[in-house]
Design a protein around this motif. Structure first.
Motif, PDB file in Angstrom:
ATOM      1  N   THR A 331       0.815  -1.225   0.045  1.00 35.83           N
ATOM      2  CA  THR A 331      -0.115  -0.013  -0.123  1.00 35.83           C
ATOM      3  C   THR A 331       0.810   1.373   0.077  1.00 35.83           C
ATOM      4  O   THR A 331       0.634   2.000  -0.730  1.00 35.83           O
ATOM      5  N   LEU A 332       1.952   1.487   1.099  1.00 39.92           N
ATOM      6  CA  LEU A 332       2.788   2.493   1.033  1.00 39.92           C
ATOM      7  C   LEU A 332       3.553   2.503  -0.310  1.00 39.92           C
ATOM      8  O   LEU A 332       4.086   3.520  -0.676  1.00 39.92           O
ATOM      9  N   GLY A 333       4.128   1.394  -0.646  1.00 37.92           N
ATOM     10  CA  GLY A 333       4.926   1.352  -1.685  1.00 37.92           C
ATOM     11  C   GLY A 333       4.495   1.743  -3.021  1.00 37.92           C
ATOM     12  O   GLY A 333       5.454   2.181  -3.997  1.00 37.92           O
ATOM     13  N   SER A 334       3.288   1.699  -3.167  1.00 37.23           N
ATOM     14  CA  SER A 334       2.570   1.781  -4.353  1.00 37.23           C
ATOM     15  C   SER A 334       2.889   3.348  -4.775  1.00 37.23           C
ATOM     16  O   SER A 334       2.643   3.945  -5.758  1.00 37.23           O
ATOM     17  N   ILE A 335       2.954   4.207  -3.738  1.00 39.20           N
ATOM     18  CA  ILE A 335       3.425   5.770  -3.988  1.00 39.20           C
ATOM     19  C   ILE A 335       4.494   5.997  -4.577  1.00 39.20           C
ATOM     20  O   ILE A 335       4.867   6.653  -5.583  1.00 39.20           O
ATOM     21  N   GLY A 336       5.424   4.977  -4.005  1.00 39.43           N
ATOM     22  CA  GLY A 336       6.872   5.167  -4.604  1.00 39.43           C
ATOM     23  C   GLY A 336       7.342   4.639  -5.889  1.00 39.43           C
ATOM     24  O   GLY A 336       8.352   5.078  -6.604  1.00 39.43           O
ATOM     25  N   THR A 337       6.662   3.789  -6.493  1.00 40.13           N
ATOM     26  CA  THR A 337       7.248   3.009  -7.510  1.00 40.13           C
ATOM     27  C   THR A 337       6.245   3.230  -8.718  1.00 40.13           C
ATOM     28  O   THR A 337       6.680   2.877  -9.676  1.00 40.13           O
ATOM     29  N   ALA A 338       5.137   3.975  -8.575  1.00 39.05           N
ATOM     30  CA  ALA A 338       4.296   4.270  -9.773  1.00 39.05           C
ATOM     31  C   ALA A 338       5.122   5.077 -10.522  1.00 39.05           C
ATOM     32  O   ALA A 338       5.753   5.924 -10.416  1.00 39.05           O
ATOM     33  N   GLY A 339       4.625   4.851 -12.171  1.00 37.86           N
ATOM     34  CA  GLY A 339       5.382   5.451 -13.158  1.00 37.86           C
ATOM     35  C   GLY A 339       6.620   4.923 -13.554  1.00 37.86           C
ATOM     36  O   GLY A 339       7.330   5.611 -14.570  1.00 37.86           O
TER      37      GLY A 339
END
Length: 399
Positions: A331-339
């Motif tokens: 959940t938290l990692g989805s912010i950092g790896t998108a794009g």
């Protein structure tokens, strides 16, 4: 998005996967041993990327939200809905992984034995999320602690205003550099996947690949359930519109995402669809670009299924506490790896590292990533549109 010339990377990986099956099945074990180092090098390169990529991307992602005090109602609603739906998606993925048991019976042995660790309590998991020493967390690749530190750092840079800008510029530069490094490493992916699958098939036989059909089925079933139950439910309850109205309005964007496998590339189509559904530009221009960056429900659901697949394939039991850790990390990692090019693969590497699972399993998943990427990208942008619709209605828009 597929390149105009040549074969796109994701299909190169798929070709490497198929070629690895054939080579591992037909070649002598001594010949297969010669390609084994290629797979080990690829795994090492993936591991090398994780810490700097996640740290820099997440810091920039959080800091780019702007003045936290002025985000207002729209920002809070949007972020809350994105994080909640992402957590639900991972939960669906974990549930399907437990129910369908895609990796059961594969019995793949590790080069060195992996002993199951005693499951920590929920209190320990929550306490251990917060680092005592951020640099020690990076050295030990403790991803939950790195994510928490990055969140604090990104927020602090925003609050520091102009004085925090040089630090943000540094992380922005580091993030862009890591994106380029990721692209370089992913160029090597077809060869790494070829070698890893060849070694696996040579050692365990082609029957070891049959469970991949279960992985594909679980991800597709999960994505459809998430869209029908969660997204249409949100639209029906909070936006007071029928699910058929929503899916009809967003169908062009969903199909475009399925074909192109690019959330960012589909963004103009998504914005046009939402405009036609009555979502005001002030809402769409904030919610949709942010969603294309941090909302990865399809990818998150895929993490849950694949993490359990890898654990089952290697015979590693995952307790409920360990699965909760996967939910929090993804959940938290989805912010950092998108794009990021190869985002799903990198994010899966992040999740497996935190859960203590062998990253060799990531390369096995990479071979079917093209098929999985279609449905999860389509779900990602459908989620962006659902959140935009709900937020617009809450702001008084007539849909």
């Amino acid at each position: 998005m597929a390149e105009k010339r040549g074969v796109s990377l994701i299909w190169q990986i798929t070709i490497g996967f198929v070629a690895g099956i054939l080579f591992g099945r037909m070649a002598a074990p001594d010949a297969v041993a010669y390609v084994d180092p290629l797979g080990k090098i690829f795994m090492a390169l993936l591991s090398m990327l994780i810490v700097p990529l996640v740290l820099s991307s997440l810091v920039v992602g959080v800091a780019s939200l702007g003045d936290l005090k002025s985000l207002g109602r729209i920002g809070v609603k949007t972020l809350a809905l994105y994080l909640i739906t992402t957590a639900i998606a991972i939960g669906i993925g974990l549930a399907l992984g437990n129910l369908m048991q895609p990796g059961a019976g594969m019995d793949i042995a590790l080069a060195k034995a992996t002993e199951a660790k005693a499951a920590p309590s929920l209190g320990q998991v929550l306490t251990n999320m917060f680092p005592k020493n951020a640099f020690a967390s990076m050295v030990n690749a403790n991803m939950l602690q790195i994510i928490v530190f990055a969140l604090f750092l990104g927020v602090s840079m925003t609050l520091a205003g102009e004085k925090g800008k040089p630090a943000l510029d540094f992380f922005n530069s580091l993030a862009e550099t890591m994106y380029k490094m990721t692209a370089i490493v992913m160029k090597f992916a077809p060869y790494g996947v070829f070698a890893l699958i060849a070694v696996t098939v040579s050692k365990y036989g082609a029957a070891v690949l049959l469970p991949f059909a279960k992985v594909i089925a679980a991800v597709y079933i999960g994505c459809i359930l998430h869209a029908v139950l969660v997204y249409s439910g949100m639209v029906a309850v909070f936006a007071r519109k029928s699910p058929l109205w929503f899916f009809k309005g967003i169908k062009e964007a969903s199909l475009t995402a399925f074909v192109t496998r690019s959330s960012s590339g589909t963004l103009p189509v998504t914005m046009e669809c939402c405009h036609n559904m009555g979502v005001p530009d002030k809402v769409a221009s904030f919610v949709l670009p942010l969603g294309a960056t941090i909302n990865m429900d399809g990818t998150a659901l895929y993490q849950g299924v694949c993490a359990l697949f890898i654990a089952q394939a290697f015979g590693i039991p995952l307790s409920l506490t360990a699965q909760f850790g996967i939910l929090v990390t993804a959940t938290l990692g989805s912010i950092g790896t998108a794009g990021v090019p190869g985002a799903g693969l990198i994010m899966l590497t992040l999740v497996t590292t935190q859960a203590g699972l062998p990253i060799e399993g990531v390369a096995m998943i990479a071979g079917i990533d093209a098929v999985l990427d279609m449905i999860r990208t389509s779900l990602n942008i459908t989620g962006d549109a659902a959140v935009a619709t709900v937020v617009a209605k809450s702001e008084g828009a007539e849909l």
